[in-house]
Write a protein that holds these residues in place. Structure first.
Motif, mmCIF file in Angstrom:
data_model
loop_
_atom_site.group_PDB
_atom_site.id
_atom_site.type_symbol
_atom_site.label_atom_id
_atom_site.label_comp_id
_atom_site.label_asym_id
_atom_site.label_seq_id
_atom_site.Cartn_x
_atom_site.Cartn_y
_atom_site.Cartn_z
ATOM 1 N N UNK A 153 -3.720 -12.634 9.317
ATOM 2 C CA UNK A 153 -3.795 -13.919 8.635
ATOM 3 C C UNK A 153 -3.400 -13.795 7.182
ATOM 4 N N UNK A 154 -3.221 -14.932 6.539
ATOM 5 C CA UNK A 154 -2.876 -14.936 5.128
ATOM 6 C C UNK A 154 -3.995 -14.293 4.311
ATOM 7 N N UNK A 155 -3.651 -13.832 3.136
ATOM 8 C CA UNK A 155 -4.647 -13.240 2.249
ATOM 9 C C UNK A 155 -5.772 -14.239 1.995
ATOM 10 N N UNK A 156 -6.996 -13.745 2.061
ATOM 11 C CA UNK A 156 -8.199 -14.532 1.787
ATOM 12 C C UNK A 156 -8.497 -15.577 2.856
ATOM 13 N N UNK B 267 -7.247 -6.093 0.781
ATOM 14 C CA UNK B 267 -7.114 -5.162 1.895
ATOM 15 C C UNK B 267 -5.703 -4.612 1.911
ATOM 16 N N UNK B 268 -5.565 -3.307 1.703
ATOM 17 C CA UNK B 268 -4.250 -2.704 1.540
ATOM 18 C C UNK B 268 -3.894 -1.733 2.663
ATOM 19 N N UNK B 269 -4.703 -1.693 3.716
ATOM 20 C CA UNK B 269 -4.421 -0.790 4.815
ATOM 21 C C UNK B 269 -4.924 -1.392 6.117
ATOM 22 N N UNK B 270 -4.538 -0.788 7.224
ATOM 23 C CA UNK B 270 -5.041 -1.203 8.529
ATOM 24 C C UNK B 270 -6.352 -0.471 8.769
ATOM 25 N N UNK C 95 -6.166 -6.216 9.704
ATOM 26 C CA UNK C 95 -4.849 -6.009 9.121
ATOM 27 C C UNK C 95 -4.787 -6.528 7.688
ATOM 28 N N UNK C 96 -3.923 -5.952 6.862
ATOM 29 C CA UNK C 96 -3.742 -6.489 5.499
ATOM 30 C C UNK C 96 -3.265 -7.935 5.559
ATOM 31 N N UNK C 97 -3.754 -8.756 4.649
ATOM 32 C CA UNK C 97 -3.343 -10.149 4.620
ATOM 33 C C UNK C 97 -1.891 -10.294 4.209
ATOM 34 N N UNK C 98 -1.227 -11.276 4.810
ATOM 35 C CA UNK C 98 0.159 -11.538 4.409
ATOM 36 C C UNK C 98 0.181 -12.755 3.485
ATOM 37 N N UNK C 99 1.327 -12.958 2.843
ATOM 38 C CA UNK C 99 1.417 -14.052 1.886
ATOM 39 C C UNK C 99 1.085 -13.554 0.489
ATOM 40 N N UNK D 118 4.463 -2.296 7.540
ATOM 41 C CA UNK D 118 3.471 -1.540 8.301
ATOM 42 C C UNK D 118 2.828 -2.413 9.372
ATOM 43 N N UNK D 119 2.409 -3.618 8.993
ATOM 44 C CA UNK D 119 1.748 -4.528 9.940
ATOM 45 C C UNK D 119 2.708 -4.902 11.067
ATOM 46 N N UNK D 120 3.942 -5.220 10.717
ATOM 47 C CA UNK D 120 4.914 -5.610 11.743
ATOM 48 C C UNK D 120 5.173 -4.466 12.721
ATOM 49 N N UNK D 121 5.304 -3.247 12.213
ATOM 50 C CA UNK D 121 5.532 -2.097 13.078
ATOM 51 C C UNK D 121 4.335 -1.864 13.999
#
Length: 244
Positions: A69-72, A98-101, A115-119, A134-137
């Motif tokens: 999900x998006x950050x926060x 959050x900077x890691x899985x 997972x780390x937030x996207x956006x 990293x998340x996509x892989x």
């Protein structure tokens, strides 16, 4: 060593067969779903590993459910609410913290993956790009991944970054389910509007699970239902769905 497969021919190859959505749900079946979820998520849940590289992913020995999900958006808070452990996943009011899985072992039956937030993120663009890669892989190649819960803040609805992630999951045939968070923060009528908009958006998406869950980590709304859904995946049992 883990193998990472970029292309998958069908969603069924990445996840067990889904439940029969046309089957009627009795009160007894629904009670059994909820109780199975309560029992599983009452088990010991502990931190296993956190990694910012594919090479350091833990062994793929349990079925996994990822939270994206998006950050926060409230991923860590939702994981804490599901497990009943306030300090399990570290929640933060700072977007992009959050900077890691992060992997959490639930009773040796299910791995919960934060997972780390996207956006938006308070980090250099090159670092954000590395997290996204990293998340996509991970999402494309983790063979034990049973479902990705795509969290959407019910106060804001779908954003372009959410559409991008869902498109990537569709192309990679990764089964995912929309989970609305912070549903206690808006009026019921507004929540239903968001649900309808999301339902229309995912109607033709091939990898999207049709059921949309509304949740609140604070009030407990929808937590039992989400536990029941994830428990069905952990047990590899197709349980009937409730009516949204």
């Amino acid at each position: 060593m883990e193998q990472y497969i970029v292309d998958r021919p069908a969603v069924a190859d990445h996840a067990p067969a889904g439940p029969n959505l046309t089957a009627p749900v009795t009160d007894g079946e629904e009670a059994a779903r909820i109780e199975a979820g309560r029992l599983l998520f009452a088990k010991e849940c502990g931190f296993v590993a956190g990694t910012a590289t594919l090479a350091r992913l833990p062994s793929a020995s349990l079925p996994e459910v990822a939270f994206a999900g998006r950050s926060n958006v409230g991923k860590s808070s939702l994981i804490n609410a599901l497990t009943g452990r306030n300090g399990l996943a570290r929640a933060s009011n700072t977007p992009g913290r959050t900077q890691q899985i992060n992997f959490f072992d639930l009773g040796r039956r299910l791995m919960l993956v934060d997972l780390p937030g996207y956006g938006y993120a308070q980090a250099p663009k090159n670092q954000v790009a590395e997290w996204n890669a990293l998340v996509e892989a991970y999402l494309k190649g983790r063979t034990v991944l049973r479902r990705t819960c795509v969290l959407i803040d019910s106060r804001h609805g779908l954003k372009d970054s959410d559409d991008e992630v869902m498109t990537m999951l569709d192309k990679s045939a990764v089964n995912y389910q929309i989970v609305l968070t912070k549903a206690d923060k808006i009026k019921p009528s507004a929540l239903e509007t968001v649900r309808a908009e999301v339902a229309a958006s995912i109607a033709k998406r091939p990898a999207a699970h049709p059921e949309i869950l509304s949740t609140s980590a604070e009030s407990g709304l929808g937590i039992a239902q989400l536990r029941a859904n994830l428990t069905a995946l952990a047990l590899n049992v197709a349980l009937p769905e409730t009516t949204p």
